[in-house]
Write an enzyme that holds these catalytic residues in place. Structure first.
Site, PDB file in Angstrom:
ATOM      1  N   GLU A  79       0.843  -1.215   0.033  1.00  0.00           N
ATOM      2  CA  GLU A  79       0.104  -0.163   0.131  1.00  0.00           C
ATOM      3  C   GLU A  79       1.001   1.105  -0.037  1.00  0.00           C
ATOM      4  O   GLU A  79       1.975   1.316   0.553  1.00  0.00           O
ATOM      5  CB  GLU A  79      -0.774   0.028   1.223  1.00  0.00           C
ATOM      6  N   ASP A  80       0.345   2.204  -0.839  1.00  0.00           N
ATOM      7  CA  ASP A  80       1.149   3.590  -0.579  1.00  0.00           C
ATOM      8  C   ASP A  80       1.076   4.236   0.698  1.00  0.00           C
ATOM      9  O   ASP A  80       2.211   4.695   1.300  1.00  0.00           O
ATOM     10  CB  ASP A  80       0.661   4.520  -1.724  1.00  0.00           C
TER      11      ASP A  80
ATOM     12  N   ASP B 254      -3.742   5.627   6.500  1.00  0.00           N
ATOM     13  CA  ASP B 254      -4.280   7.016   7.410  1.00  0.00           C
ATOM     14  C   ASP B 254      -5.247   6.467   8.332  1.00  0.00           C
ATOM     15  O   ASP B 254      -4.875   6.090   9.630  1.00  0.00           O
ATOM     16  CB  ASP B 254      -4.365   8.136   6.757  1.00  0.00           C
TER      17      ASP B 254
ATOM     18  N   PHE C  59      -1.515  16.418   3.966  1.00  0.00           N
ATOM     19  CA  PHE C  59      -2.005  15.907   2.712  1.00  0.00           C
ATOM     20  C   PHE C  59      -0.672  15.743   1.967  1.00  0.00           C
ATOM     21  O   PHE C  59      -0.062  16.831   1.750  1.00  0.00           O
ATOM     22  CB  PHE C  59      -3.420  16.579   1.990  1.00  0.00           C
TER      23      PHE C  59
ATOM     24  N   ARG D 151       1.081  12.130  -9.440  1.00  0.00           N
ATOM     25  CA  ARG D 151       1.496  10.670  -9.133  1.00  0.00           C
ATOM     26  C   ARG D 151       3.112  10.527  -9.767  1.00  0.00           C
ATOM     27  O   ARG D 151       3.825   9.651  -9.120  1.00  0.00           O
ATOM     28  CB  ARG D 151       0.778   9.457  -9.761  1.00  0.00           C
TER      29      ARG D 151
END
Length: 177
Positions: A102-103, A106, A155, A168
């Site tokens: 997973e990137d 949160d 963010f 990206r």
């Protein structure tokens, strides 16, 4: 580049490419040690984890396989709170050592959904490997075995992470200013 603008937001350099690569290499080394003598299946969560997964898998020396799943829970800069499966899993996981790639984790809601679903498919082991973790935002307990970096609740964009599908392609990670 120290700052950049994507659509209506300005971002500042947060994690340079050199640090990202060092952290990915450290995680790959731990996975190699833990998976010695086994053939893990890396289950990559699209779209955000594709860059991390590509770099990670190239640094893995044990035999491995790669498959993909796509889940969505973000709209703009905020989690929607609802997980929608977009592309399903088409690989048999029974008896396999599975590492979810997973990137970012949160709230943990997306990962909890995925872990619960995959556990029903009877893998031999099920681990999580995330590039980034926001421990201050977790809303559900998770056992995250491989975490490259912990970050604050900001963010971010870059290195596979996006703002409204843009950013990206950035080599570094930027934070919203």
């Amino acid at each position: 580049m120290q700052t950049l603008t994507i659509k209506d937001k300005t971002f500042a350099l947060f994690i340079p490419e050199t640090e990202i690569k060092q952290r990915v290499a450290a995680v790959a080394q731990r996975i190699d040690q833990d998976m010695a003598g086994r053939t893990p299946l890396f289950l990559v969560v699209l779209n955000g984890a594709f860059m991390f997964a590509a770099d990670l898998v190239r640094m893995i020396s044990v035999p491995c396989e790669v498959s993909f799943i796509k889940l969505a829970s973000y709209q703009g800069t905020h989690s929607s709170g609802a997980v929608t499966e977009v592309i399903g899993l088409h690989t048999d996981l029974q008896g396999r050592d599975v590492i979810i790639v997973e990137d970012i984790v949160d709230t943990g809601l997306t990962m909890r959904h995925l872990l619960d679903k995959l556990a029903t498919l009877q893998p031999a082991s099920l681990q999580v490997c995330t590039l980034l973790l926001k421990p201050g935002k977790l809303q559900t307990p998770l056992d995250l075995r491989y975490v490259a970096m912990e970050i604050p609740n900001d963010f971010i964009v870059g290195y596979g992470l996006d703002y409204d599908e843009q950013g990206r392609n950035l080599k570094d990670i930027y934070t919203l200013t």
